[in-house]
Design a protein around this motif. Structure first.
Motif, PDB file in Angstrom:
ATOM      1  N   ASP A  70     -12.216   1.204  -8.919  1.00 55.49           N
ATOM      2  CA  ASP A  70     -11.718   2.438  -9.519  1.00 55.49           C
ATOM      3  C   ASP A  70     -10.278   2.751  -9.107  1.00 55.49           C
ATOM      4  OD1 ASP A  70     -14.206   2.756 -10.699  1.00 55.49           O
ATOM      5  OD2 ASP A  70     -14.999   3.965  -9.044  1.00 55.49           O
ATOM      6  N   SER A  71      -9.649   1.808  -8.432  1.00 55.81           N
ATOM      7  CA  SER A  71      -8.280   2.036  -7.936  1.00 55.81           C
ATOM      8  C   SER A  71      -7.281   2.202  -9.083  1.00 55.81           C
ATOM      9  CB  SER A  71      -7.837   0.859  -7.061  1.00 55.81           C
ATOM     10  OG  SER A  71      -6.441   0.915  -6.814  1.00 55.81           O
ATOM     11  N   PRO A  72      -6.329   3.135  -8.948  1.00 60.01           N
ATOM     12  CA  PRO A  72      -5.267   3.251  -9.952  1.00 60.01           C
ATOM     13  C   PRO A  72      -4.334   2.036  -9.938  1.00 60.01           C
ATOM     14  CG  PRO A  72      -4.840   4.702  -8.084  1.00 60.01           C
ATOM     15  CD  PRO A  72      -6.219   4.167  -7.888  1.00 60.01           C
ATOM     16  N   PHE A  73      -4.450   1.214  -8.873  1.00 61.70           N
ATOM     17  CA  PHE A  73      -3.617   0.020  -8.757  1.00 61.70           C
ATOM     18  C   PHE A  73      -4.431  -1.255  -9.000  1.00 61.70           C
ATOM     19  CE2 PHE A  73      -2.017   3.228  -5.685  1.00 61.70           C
ATOM     20  CZ  PHE A  73      -0.816   3.531  -6.320  1.00 61.70           C
ATOM     21  N   ARG A  74      -5.474  -1.126  -9.802  1.00 61.79           N
ATOM     22  CA  ARG A  74      -6.375  -2.268  -9.997  1.00 61.79           C
ATOM     23  C   ARG A  74      -5.643  -3.503 -10.517  1.00 61.79           C
ATOM     24  NH1 ARG A  74     -12.442  -2.651 -12.620  1.00 61.79           N
ATOM     25  NH2 ARG A  74     -12.346  -4.853 -13.190  1.00 61.79           N
ATOM     26  N   THR A  75      -4.705  -3.336 -11.422  1.00 60.12           N
ATOM     27  CA  THR A  75      -3.961  -4.494 -11.959  1.00 60.12           C
ATOM     28  C   THR A  75      -3.288  -5.269 -10.838  1.00 60.12           C
ATOM     29  OG1 THR A  75      -3.561  -3.351 -14.047  1.00 60.12           O
ATOM     30  CG2 THR A  75      -2.142  -5.227 -13.535  1.00 60.12           C
ATOM     31  N   GLU A  76      -2.612  -4.549  -9.929  1.00 62.40           N
ATOM     32  CA  GLU A  76      -1.930  -5.198  -8.804  1.00 62.40           C
ATOM     33  C   GLU A  76      -2.933  -5.835  -7.848  1.00 62.40           C
ATOM     34  OE1 GLU A  76      -1.404  -2.209  -9.980  1.00 62.40           O
ATOM     35  OE2 GLU A  76       0.749  -1.753 -10.112  1.00 62.40           O
ATOM     36  N   LEU A  77      -4.070  -5.165  -7.654  1.00 60.30           N
ATOM     37  CA  LEU A  77      -5.102  -5.721  -6.765  1.00 60.30           C
ATOM     38  C   LEU A  77      -5.702  -6.998  -7.356  1.00 60.30           C
ATOM     39  CD1 LEU A  77      -6.964  -2.441  -5.654  1.00 60.30           C
ATOM     40  CD2 LEU A  77      -5.348  -3.796  -4.317  1.00 60.30           C
ATOM     41  N   GLU A  78      -5.910  -7.025  -8.664  1.00 63.90           N
ATOM     42  CA  GLU A  78      -6.433  -8.236  -9.312  1.00 63.90           C
ATOM     43  C   GLU A  78      -5.443  -9.390  -9.163  1.00 63.90           C
ATOM     44  OE1 GLU A  78      -7.756  -7.850 -13.316  1.00 63.90           O
ATOM     45  OE2 GLU A  78      -9.314  -6.379 -12.849  1.00 63.90           O
TER      46      GLU A  78
ATOM     47  N   SER B 127       0.496   0.472  -4.272  1.00 66.26           N
ATOM     48  CA  SER B 127      -0.304  -0.749  -4.407  1.00 66.26           C
ATOM     49  C   SER B 127      -0.218  -1.585  -3.143  1.00 66.26           C
ATOM     50  CB  SER B 127       0.160  -1.555  -5.619  1.00 66.26           C
ATOM     51  OG  SER B 127       1.513  -1.941  -5.488  1.00 66.26           O
ATOM     52  N   GLN B 128       0.973  -1.663  -2.537  1.00 71.15           N
ATOM     53  CA  GLN B 128       1.132  -2.489  -1.335  1.00 71.15           C
ATOM     54  C   GLN B 128       0.330  -1.925  -0.172  1.00 71.15           C
ATOM     55  OE1 GLN B 128       2.537  -5.481  -1.464  1.00 71.15           O
ATOM     56  NE2 GLN B 128       1.752  -5.772   0.620  1.00 71.15           N
ATOM     57  N   ALA B 129       0.307  -0.611  -0.053  1.00 71.16           N
ATOM     58  CA  ALA B 129      -0.479   0.013   1.018  1.00 71.16           C
ATOM     59  C   ALA B 129      -1.966  -0.271   0.820  1.00 71.16           C
ATOM     60  CB  ALA B 129      -0.222   1.523   1.036  1.00 71.16           C
ATOM     61  N   GLN B 130      -2.412  -0.244  -0.434  1.00 71.27           N
ATOM     62  CA  GLN B 130      -3.818  -0.560  -0.704  1.00 71.27           C
ATOM     63  C   GLN B 130      -4.114  -2.032  -0.392  1.00 71.27           C
ATOM     64  OE1 GLN B 130      -5.565   0.626  -4.441  1.00 71.27           O
ATOM     65  NE2 GLN B 130      -5.995   2.651  -3.582  1.00 71.27           N
ATOM     66  N   ILE B 131      -3.217  -2.910  -0.763  1.00 71.90           N
ATOM     67  CA  ILE B 131      -3.415  -4.341  -0.496  1.00 71.90           C
ATOM     68  C   ILE B 131      -3.571  -4.590   1.001  1.00 71.90           C
ATOM     69  CG2 ILE B 131      -2.248  -6.592  -0.512  1.00 71.90           C
ATOM     70  CD1 ILE B 131      -1.157  -5.780  -3.327  1.00 71.90           C
ATOM     71  N   GLU B 132      -2.715  -3.965   1.800  1.00 71.71           N
ATOM     72  CA  GLU B 132      -2.781  -4.154   3.258  1.00 71.71           C
ATOM     73  C   GLU B 132      -4.093  -3.604   3.818  1.00 71.71           C
ATOM     74  OE1 GLU B 132      -0.722  -6.036   4.981  1.00 71.71           O
ATOM     75  OE2 GLU B 132       0.256  -6.403   3.041  1.00 71.71           O
ATOM     76  N   LYS B 133      -4.534  -2.465   3.300  1.00 68.60           N
ATOM     77  CA  LYS B 133      -5.787  -1.883   3.781  1.00 68.60           C
ATOM     78  C   LYS B 133      -6.978  -2.748   3.370  1.00 68.60           C
ATOM     79  CE  LYS B 133      -6.388   1.115   5.868  1.00 68.60           C
ATOM     80  NZ  LYS B 133      -6.674   1.242   7.335  1.00 68.60           N
TER      81      LYS B 133
END
Length: 564
Positions: A97-105, A33-39
């Protein structure tokens, strides 16, 4: 950095597409999730940089629609904006569609994801051609309106430039000015009907291609109305008819009486006093100087904001040939800078612009911490709470602008706020009719507009203007052409602004705290969430309209308006 120093360079679409597509794939490949947030943050920065170029081109074109270079850039963005949008939508789909959508929200707000869901529903490559055509039609309408060169009293004016004559103390001058103003629309009646009909057909086609029942359903999604629907709006319109229209009718009757008229002609409606409407007691330099003083005294936050705006020349206020009509506020994300555009014309409207558009700009200045593209502003009806409320919050400084006309200005300003709501309701009801009946003829649309006027604005008398009697007043309402369904927003916000007027009358400190509380979240919260955050009553709540209108009516009725 001053606005004139902002560098404009047209992006290369293919480079943008390749770059963002690559970054989107990297987002999909990120395994935490953190890698996705940074991207995502990296992608947001890139989109903001590119979209700032579009914003600069748009502003410079509206400042001078005769500028050949920026006219070309306007054409480019009309053509390519949907294509940029498609690439951005692909990125947003990866977010959704991210598997980390909860963290992204949690990081970027649920409202952001609700907005992206709406984008996914209202955009598809299938409608790319319709989007391009729609953009070009809107530009054609705006260019037509900006092209007005009307001979009056030996001079040439655009539509905004006629406004002072339309408010003249001399009734014959008012009448001639209105005739000159509407003669432009009469000369272009067929053209405007054709442009609008094409817009309606294209919008209906877009909606149905994407599986919507009609463009109304599509439009609500497009406007990100996530916490109310057309049934709630219909109930709200009913409350306005029952509780505000009678008060507005009282105000129009008082106006006719103090003008010594048995009824108001269409050219009298905006003229309030035989002694003349309240006017600023100085030119644009005087207005800007007093605006700076006002915002320096209102709060430390408004002082910092307005100093930033003036020092960086982020205001273009005066009307001039070739300038697009109206007023707006926008934001350049790459520069973290709001921008205010208007057409000063020597009327009280100049002060309303300074407070209204500055309300928008102050809110977005407070929301500069938000890097999510498009989320520095909230949804449209929420935006208008900030602008319309700022008009009332600044009342203690109106004497600086109007001097001996201050009481007159306040009476007119509050009365106009009440009178405006039924008009705003008409614009909304008209648009529902238009898009629920896309095969209606231009004549049927005009007839429906006139019927709505008779219901919500029964004082309207067009017996001296056959064009308006046919139902064409809406020709001059740019929102109907450029931003369908963006108008009920003003009335919802006006109901909220009247509540802020009450708050500031009773406890300025608490009222200002409530106002500041809804400036900082920007677009991370929905309309009804912001209403709750500001300790306001929802306009959709039964009984809200009745409770809001009471104190304002009492204030106005206690004033001996015959002495103003």
């Amino acid at each position: 950095m001053k606005f004139k120093e902002f560098k404009y360079e047209r992006p290369d679409f293919e480079v943008f597409k390749e770059t963002l597509s690559k970054m989107t794939q990297e987002l999909k490949n990120a395994d935490t999730s953190q890698a996705q947030i940074e991207k995502v943050k990296e992608i947001h920065h890139y989109i903001n940089t590119v979209m700032t170029e579009a914003d600069i081109a748009t502003v410079r074109y509206t400042i001078n629609t005769k500028d050949a270079f920026y006219e070309g850039e306007s054409d480019y963005w009309d053509e390519y904006a949907p294509m940029y949008g498609e690439v951005i939508n692909n990125f947003e789909a990866a977010m959704l569609d991210s598997p980390f959508r909860t963290e992204l929200e949690e990081e970027f707000s649920k409202q952001y994801f609700d907005i992206m869901e709406n984008s996914r529903l209202t955009f598809s490559p299938e409608i790319m051609e319709e989007m391009k055509q729609e953009n070009k039609l809107v530009t054609e309408y705006n260019k037509l309106i900006a092209s007005a060169e009307i001979e009056f009293e030996g001079q040439t004016y655009n539509l905004s430039g006629l406004r002072p004559f339309m408010l003249s103390k001399d009734r014959e001058t008012r009448k001639r000015a209105h005739e000159a103003y509407f003669s432009f629309f009469e000369a272009h009646e067929t053209k405007i009907d054709e442009l609008f009909d094409k817009m309606v057909q294209i919008r209906d086609q877009k909606a149905k291609k994407l599986g919507f029942k009609d463009y109304v359903e599509f439009g609500y999604r497009l406007m990100n109305r996530n916490d109310y629907n057309r049934d709630m709006v219909a109930n709200y319109r009913k409350q306005v008819l029952e509780d505000i229209v009678p008060v507005a009718n009282e105000l129009y009757a008082r106006q006719a009486k103090r003008l010594g008229l048995d009824h108001l002609a269409y050219y009298d409606v905006d003229f309030e006093f035989n002694s003349g409407n309240a006017m600023p007691q100085g030119d644009s330099t005087f207005i800007l100087e007093n605006g700076k003083k006002m915002y320096s005294e209102l709060s430390p936050e408004t002082k910092e904001f307005f100093d930033f705006m003036t020092e960086n020349e982020l205001l273009d206020l005066e009307t001039k040939p070739g300038k697009q009509s109206g007023g707006y506020c926008t934001f350049f994300p790459a520069y973290k800078s709001p921008f205010i555009f208007s057409n000063f014309n020597g009327t009280a409207g100049d002060i309303d612009v300074l407070t209204h558009e500055a309300g928008h700009a102050f809110q977005v200045y407070q929301s500069r911490w938000i890097d999510v593209p498009g989320l520095t502003f909230p949804t449209f009806e929420s935006c208008e709470i900030h602008s319309m409320s700022m008009e009332f919050i600044t009342w203690p400084w109106m004497e600086n602008f109007f001097k001996q006309d201050t009481a007159k200005y306040k009476y007119e300003h509050l009365g106009s706020a009440i009178k405006f709501i039924p008009y705003g309701i008409i614009v909304d009801a008209f648009q529902h009719f238009v898009y629920e009946n896309p095969t209606a003829t231009p004549a049927e649309r005009k007839a429906h507009w006139r019927e709505l006027e008779k219901q919500y604005l029964p004082h309207k008398d067009y017996s001296e203007c056959e064009l308006l009697e046919r139902g064409t007043w809406w020709y001059k309402q740019g929102h109907i052409f450029a931003s369908p369904f963006y108008y009920i927003d003003y009335t919802l916000a006006q109901v909220c602004a009247l509540q802020f007027w009450e708050k500031m009358n009773h406890d300025r400190e608490a009222g200002w705290a409530d106002y500041m509380r809804i400036c900082k979240p920007g677009g991370t919260k929905s309309f009804l969430q912001l209403v709750e955050l500001a300790n306001l009553k929802s306009p959709f709540e039964d009984g809200c309209i009745k409770s809001v209108i009471g104190e304002a009516r009492n204030y106005l009725m206690q004033i001996d308006d015959s002495k103003l």
